[in-house]
Write an enzyme that holds these catalytic residues in place. Structure first.
Site, PDB file in Angstrom:
ATOM      1  N   GLU A 129       0.821  -1.202   0.000  1.00  0.00           N
ATOM      2  CA  GLU A 129       0.000   0.000   0.000  1.00  0.00           C
ATOM      3  C   GLU A 129       0.855   1.252   0.000  1.00  0.00           C
ATOM      4  O   GLU A 129       1.882   1.327   0.686  1.00  0.00           O
ATOM      5  CB  GLU A 129      -0.897   0.075   1.246  1.00  0.00           C
ATOM      6  CG  GLU A 129      -1.894  -1.039   1.377  1.00  0.00           C
ATOM      7  CD  GLU A 129      -2.963  -1.080   0.314  1.00  0.00           C
ATOM      8  OE1 GLU A 129      -3.303  -0.035  -0.280  1.00  0.00           O
ATOM      9  OE2 GLU A 129      -3.470  -2.183   0.068  1.00  0.00           O
ATOM     10  N   THR A 130       0.412   2.212  -0.762  1.00  0.00           N
ATOM     11  CA  THR A 130       0.930   3.572  -0.711  1.00  0.00           C
ATOM     12  C   THR A 130      -0.266   4.452  -0.420  1.00  0.00           C
ATOM     13  O   THR A 130      -1.310   4.333  -1.075  1.00  0.00           O
ATOM     14  CB  THR A 130       1.569   3.993  -2.050  1.00  0.00           C
ATOM     15  OG1 THR A 130       2.681   3.125  -2.308  1.00  0.00           O
ATOM     16  CG2 THR A 130       2.034   5.431  -2.026  1.00  0.00           C
TER      17      THR A 130
END
Length: 132
Positions: free
Chosen positions: A49-50
């Site tokens: 995830e970003t």
């Protein structure tokens, strides 16, 4: 026109040890970016995830509010717990907020993160709860 730098860090959620836990890239934006740019950055980080934070100026709130979006390397998602915790940790740890609570405006609604005091360290078994 000069490009503005984006402040970011990678936070390892659910651990206090580097390179353990569940990593999330946290990017603090000064202005909105288009979806293609957001997705390209997430693909470049190439971790699960970003997340992207953008400060929201909403004078009716007592807690600071940030827009929050989450991207995997291939798609935007509606909710990510560990990246939300990473975002809150980033804001609290770097002194970017002066309160003990933060609100995030997301596709899944308003999420609130609250800072809790660090537990007191104890080396004595007398301090353990009964049953341990």
């Amino acid at each position: 026109m000069a490009k503005k730098l984006v402040k970011y860090c990678v936070v390892d959620a659910f651990t206090d040890t580097a390179f353990k836990g569940n990593p999330a890239a946290v990017c603090l934006l000064e202005e909105e970016k288009d979806d293609k740019w957001l997705q390209s950055v997430a693909a470049e980080f190439n971790i699960s995830e970003t997340c992207y934070l953008i400060p929201l100026n909403e004078p009716t709130n007592t807690n600071p509010r940030f827009g929050l979006r989450w991207f995997t390397p291939v798609d935007e998602v509606d909710l990510c717990g560990h990246a939300t915790l990473a975002a809150a940790h980033y804001l609290f740890s770097y002194g970017l907020v002066k309160t003990d609570a933060i609100e995030f405006s997301t596709r899944s609604g308003i999420l609130t993160a609250k800072k809790v005091p660090e537990p007191k360290a104890s080396n004595s078994q007398d301090d353990w709860p009964a049953g341990y």
